[in-house]
Design a protein around this motif. Structure first.
Motif, PDB file in Angstrom:
ATOM      1  N   ILE A   1      -1.143  -3.812   2.468  1.00  0.00           N
ATOM      2  CA  ILE A   1      -2.295  -3.368   1.673  1.00  0.00           C
ATOM      3  C   ILE A   1      -2.773  -4.493   0.766  1.00  0.00           C
ATOM      4  CG2 ILE A   1      -3.025  -1.771  -0.134  1.00  0.00           C
ATOM      5  CD1 ILE A   1      -1.183   0.322   1.084  1.00  0.00           C
ATOM      6  N   LEU A   2      -1.824  -5.187   0.124  1.00  0.00           N
ATOM      7  CA  LEU A   2      -2.201  -6.305  -0.737  1.00  0.00           C
ATOM      8  C   LEU A   2      -2.895  -7.402   0.065  1.00  0.00           C
ATOM      9  CD1 LEU A   2      -2.115  -7.713  -3.484  1.00  0.00           C
ATOM     10  CD2 LEU A   2       0.152  -8.572  -2.890  1.00  0.00           C
TER      11      LEU A   2
ATOM     12  N   VAL B   1      -4.630  -7.052   2.835  1.00  0.00           N
ATOM     13  CA  VAL B   1      -5.977  -6.599   3.216  1.00  0.00           C
ATOM     14  C   VAL B   1      -6.935  -6.724   2.046  1.00  0.00           C
ATOM     15  CG1 VAL B   1      -7.322  -4.583   3.928  1.00  0.00           C
ATOM     16  CG2 VAL B   1      -5.166  -5.100   5.067  1.00  0.00           C
ATOM     17  N   TRP B   2      -6.494  -6.303   0.875  1.00  0.00           N
ATOM     18  CA  TRP B   2      -7.377  -6.385  -0.302  1.00  0.00           C
ATOM     19  C   TRP B   2      -7.721  -7.838  -0.615  1.00  0.00           C
ATOM     20  CZ3 TRP B   2     -10.437  -3.042  -2.291  1.00  0.00           C
ATOM     21  CH2 TRP B   2     -10.158  -1.689  -2.223  1.00  0.00           C
ATOM     22  N   MET B   3      -6.731  -8.727  -0.532  1.00  0.00           N
ATOM     23  CA  MET B   3      -7.004 -10.132  -0.816  1.00  0.00           C
ATOM     24  C   MET B   3      -7.941 -10.732   0.228  1.00  0.00           C
ATOM     25  SD  MET B   3      -3.370 -11.614  -2.204  1.00  0.00           S
ATOM     26  CE  MET B   3      -4.155 -13.167  -2.595  1.00  0.00           C
TER      27      MET B   3
ATOM     28  N   CYS C   1     -15.768 -11.481   0.325  1.00  0.00           N
ATOM     29  CA  CYS C   1     -16.860 -11.210  -0.628  1.00  0.00           C
ATOM     30  C   CYS C   1     -17.109 -12.417  -1.533  1.00  0.00           C
ATOM     31  CB  CYS C   1     -16.520  -9.975  -1.462  1.00  0.00           C
ATOM     32  SG  CYS C   1     -16.398  -8.449  -0.505  1.00  0.00           S
TER      33      CYS C   1
ATOM     34  N   LEU D   1     -10.313  -9.049   1.917  1.00  0.00           N
ATOM     35  CA  LEU D   1     -11.653  -8.552   1.621  1.00  0.00           C
ATOM     36  C   LEU D   1     -12.239  -9.243   0.395  1.00  0.00           C
ATOM     37  CD1 LEU D   1     -11.134  -4.723   2.246  1.00  0.00           C
ATOM     38  CD2 LEU D   1     -12.217  -6.398   3.755  1.00  0.00           C
ATOM     39  N   PHE D   2     -11.403  -9.441  -0.603  1.00  0.00           N
ATOM     40  CA  PHE D   2     -11.889 -10.149  -1.789  1.00  0.00           C
ATOM     41  C   PHE D   2     -12.319 -11.569  -1.442  1.00  0.00           C
ATOM     42  CE2 PHE D   2     -10.728 -13.262  -5.062  1.00  0.00           C
ATOM     43  CZ  PHE D   2     -11.608 -12.892  -6.062  1.00  0.00           C
TER      44      PHE D   2
END
Length: 883
Positions: free
Chosen positions: A359-360, A362-364, A370, A366-367
């Protein structure tokens, strides 16, 4: 032994029987640390025939305890070994005591001919789940509070400074204080690393003194110290504490520093007391101690986290010590199977940990996408601005662009700290046994604190934890700054909307008034800050300096500070009360309400302007921009993008500004032979003669330049505006700046040196002109669309397409007529209103009537006296806010 207390072998908190004549007295013994019994027992055979039993004692926590006696165990062993020797007398004199390792019990006795160590015995035991005694080579479980397992032990370090003459005392008194003040100069860094103190095991007057350390031969001390580690030239008294702990050899000895002393987790009470005595008797803390630090690394094993407890003591200027402490927790997984914190970590993790990692990640990811997209958009915008203007200064002149660049730079810096923090966490290694063999000999009777390279490994662990804590604090700081800049970005990006941008519009509308207000507010609070230091500075910590007094005043203003105690302690109570109420009256009742009045007035003004604004809905504009040309079916092939329209009007705007600035002194202009608005009737002969003279001189100069083939002819037209004359003409300097060539010219003959060509893509112009030639102008015209314009009197005006075309041809006379129609049609479709409700292409009387009703209603609303309405609303809102 399991709890670290070895009864009679160590002299700690033993008891002394109170003096009494009654043999049957049942009074408990009294703890007396000064009179230590060894062994800690009394012979009760005389008193009651009960045999020898250990006296109960009081522990450090005040608990009455009947100890497990090590001596009883050894006495049983001794009796078992000598059962066949009936004549052998067994008593405690044949057993050793750790309070005196040099006692004769270690030497052969006259009775059995052997010493204690020569008596063999065996101890057979089977391992079980809860052994009574831990393994001798294991690590004792020492916990801080509960569920905080101490790693290694408690580390004590210090930094030192040089003692010198006090510089702040009067000059006449300085000889009395030559060795009383600490120095912190950088030039003395080498001096603070020298050894100091003494080894108390070599001092005969100390409790840790060992006679064998100084026994013959005379150089017996060389088994502990080198020549350069001795304090005196005779070589009998060594230093007690060294900057590197006396670590010798390679390995990680270079990481041992700051005079370390480790209270190992495997120390028992007697060894702990010996180290405390060494610190006290050896002079570890003296006048040159600039900082004393206690570090306790612990493992929060239930949550899988590392923690570091730090306590720092510094000498107070007025005497005594000041203490600061911190408890820092590293939020990382210290599971053996899921991290690299342990030396033999595997790559297997449980499902929950893997899920968190995924999860971490994936979030990194996506960040990162962006962030890269936003940076690309910003760089592309900079590129377009540079390409159009020829330089990037116009881009950086926009506050919003500077804000975006600053925020992205802050995010990059924060990401750098995060990456370094992650790397440091991955590089942390903890001994699997949670223990470090930091000393050369744990049973040494001399040089107790002789460190090994593992002391450096333990100190490196603490330094890495501290560095991770520092990196985390820096990461949080930069992230906080980035989030604050993000709030400003949000307000900036919502500024376009009439309702969502009300905050920025209100602040910008009252910016001038707010600047003067905050200047006045700052001056008033600074003055009250000085007054607070004068009135309360002698006894209140909140007013010790002007800065703290200023902050205390702000806290008082917002209700975070209670001044009642300081007012009561003031020497002159009425002066303190006057200060308090005058500050509240001026800052709260006057300045704060003035701030509210400024904001409310600006808000009402911006609100009225938003109500009078009849521009297109921003939501519809955004939707059209996202959909693209498909949202403008009425435009057909004459569709022009918003970027192209913005560039067209920017070029027109620059041309208008250039024409308006032709009379500014210092501007480069060219002189036309005919007025811009045609010849004026009744022109003065003087001006005609001047024009003829100028033409004659121009022709002669052109001929001269042609002959010399040196300059281009257009260079001679760069005239410079000098000043405006009283008769309205403009005095110009010739290109040669010769005072004799100055001329007075009619302002109508002045033209900008360069006029920007209105730019549109060639493909767009080609499509428009082709449509105009093949399909006539019917596709470029609109009779049902209008642009709403609010006049200065508040009434709404309707502008049709022909008005816009005339305006474009006025400011850009050379623009193609088809392009004018296409540009005006794009404006009406995007930002205008369509009166043709049913879409039949004509405006019916009913549609005209509906439009007229709407315009009249809006005009009537705007015709109300704005001053009276604004004053009433402002007054009502101000009273409401005050209440």
């Amino acid at each position: 032994m399991n709890c670290g207390f070895d009864d009679g072998d160590c002299c700690v908190s033993t008891c002394v029987m109170p003096d009494t004549e009654d043999d049957d007295s049942t009074e408990e013994c009294v703890t007396d640390d000064d009179d230590c019994l060894s062994p800690a027992r009394v012979d009760k055979a005389v008193q009651g025939g009960l045999g020898t039993q250990p006296w109960p004692y009081y522990t450090h926590n005040g608990d009455l305890t009947y100890p497990y006696s090590t001596q009883d165990v050894f006495m049983n062993i001794l009796e078992a070994k000598t059962e066949d020797q009936k004549s052998f007398t067994r008593d405690f004199s044949q057993l050793p005591s750790l309070t005196c390792p040099d006692c004769s019990t270690y030497e052969p006795s006259e009775q059995n001919g052997t010493g204690y160590l020569s008596i063999p015995f065996e101890l057979n035991s089977t391992e079980n789940e809860f052994p009574m005694f831990p393994p001798l080579n294991g690590t004792l479980d020492r916990q801080f509070i509960d569920k905080l397992r101490i790693i290694g032990g408690v580390l004590l370090t210090q930094s030192r400074s040089k003692i010198g003459t006090c510089t702040k005392v009067p000059k006449a008194l300085k000889p009395l204080f030559k060795t009383s003040c600490l120095f912190t100069d950088d030039d003395l860094n080498d001096a603070v690393k020298v050894p100091f103190g003494v080894d108390p095991t070599f001092i005969s007057t100390e409790s840790l003194y060992r006679e064998t350390n100084v026994a013959p031969p005379s150089d017996h001390w060389r088994s502990f110290y080198d020549d350069d580690e001795m304090k005196n030239v005779k070589g009998s008294i060594p230093y007690g504490f060294f900057f590197n702990g006396g670590c010798r050899g390679g390995g990680r000895c270079h990481e041992v520093k700051n005079y370390p002393i480790l209270f190992d987790v495997n120390f028992n009470v007697s060894r702990m007391d010996q180290f405390f005595s060494m610190i006290s008797e050896g002079g570890y803390i003296d006048d040159e101690t600039a900082e004393l630090k206690v570090s306790i690394p612990v493992l929060v094993y239930e949550y899988g986290k590392l923690a570091l407890i730090s306590i720092v003591f510094t000498p107070a200027p007025a005497g005594g010590w000041e203490m600061e402490y911190s408890i820092d927790i590293i939020d990382v997984n210290v599971d053996e199977e899921c991290s690299g914190l342990f030396q033999d970590a595997s790559d297997e993790c449980d499902a929950s940990t893997r899920r968190k990692v995924y999860i971490l990640a994936v979030w990194m990811f996506l960040f990162g996408i962006c962030f890269v997209y936003l940076v690309y958009q910003e760089l592309y915008e900079m590129y377009k601005s540079t390409k159009i203007e020829g330089h990037p200064f116009d881009y950086f002149g926009d506050f919003g662009n500077v804000l975006d660049i600053c925020n992205y730079m802050v995010i990059i810096i924060g990401q750098f700290y995060y990456s370094e923090m992650a790397y440091e966490v991955m590089s942390i290694e903890i001994s699997e046994s949670l223990h470090y063999d930091a000393y050369v000999d744990y049973f040494a009777v001399g040089r107790l604190n002789h460190a090994t390279s593992e002391m450096g490994e333990f100190q490196s662990l603490i330094e890495k934890i501290e560095h991770v804590v520092y990196l985390r604090s820096m990461f949080k700081t930069w992230v906080s700054v980035a989030l604050m800049l993000t709030i400003l970005q949000l307000l900036k990006n919502l500024h376009f909307h009439p309702s969502l941008g009300i905050i920025t519009r209100t602040v910008l509308g009252a910016l001038e008034d707010l600047s003067f207000f905050f200047l006045l507010f700052l001056l008033v609070n600074i003055i009250f800050g000085f007054l607070g230091v004068i009135i309360f500075g002698d006894f209140s910590e909140e007013f010790t300096s002007v800065e703290r007094s200023f902050q205390t005043g702000i806290r008082l203003l917002v209700g975070l500070y209670d001044p009642s105690d300081d007012v009561e302690n003031a020497p002159i109570a009425w002066v303190a009360t006057l200060y308090l109420w005058s500050y509240v009256l001026i800052t709260f009742f006057i300045l704060l309400n003035a701030l509210l009045a400024i904001i409310v007035e600006s808000y009402d003004r911006i609100k009225e302007e938003a109500q009078r604004d009849h521009s297109a809905d921003p939501g519809a504009l955004i939707l059209r921009k996202l959909i693209g040309a498909s949202a403008h079916g009425d435009l057909g092939s004459c569709y022009i993008t918003e970027e192209e329209l913005a560039r067209v009007f920017k070029d027109i705007h620059l041309n208008i500004e250039a024409r308006e600035r032709v009379t500014v002194p210092g501007m480069k202009v060219r002189v036309s032979d005919h007025p811009m608005d045609g010849p004026e009737a009744g022109s003065s002969p003087k001006k005609d003669l001047a024009a003829e003279k100028r033409m004659s001189r121009r022709n002669s100069i052109e001929r001269m330049i042609y002959r010399e083939n040196t300059f281009l002819t257009e260079d001679i037209e760069e005239w410079t505006v000098r000043q405006e004359n009283l008769d309205g003409t403009i005095c110009l300097d010739s290109p040669s700046f010769n005072p004799r060539d100055r001329e007075d010219v009619d302002v109508r003959l002045l033209c900008p040196l360069r006029v920007m060509q209105v730019r549109m893509p060639a493909s767009t112009v080609l499509k428009i002109t082709e449509q105009a030639s093949h399909e006539a102008f019917s596709k470029l015209q609109s009779k049902s669309r209008f642009y709403l314009l609010t006049a200065s009197d508040g009434h709404i005006k309707l502008l049709d397409q022909m008005c816009l075309v005339c305006a474009l041809r006025t400011v850009a006379p050379t623009m193609n007529i088809a392009c004018c129609y296409a540009i005006s049609l794009n404006i009406l479709v995007r930002y205008g209103v369509n009166a043709d409700v049913n879409g039949d292409g004509e405006i019916s009387p009913d549609e005209w009537a509906a439009l007229d009703v709407i315009l009249r209603a809006q005009g009537a609303g705007a015709a109300v006296d704005p001053q009276h309405t604004k004053h009433a609303k402002t007054k009502h809102r101000l009273i409401s806010l005050m209440l």
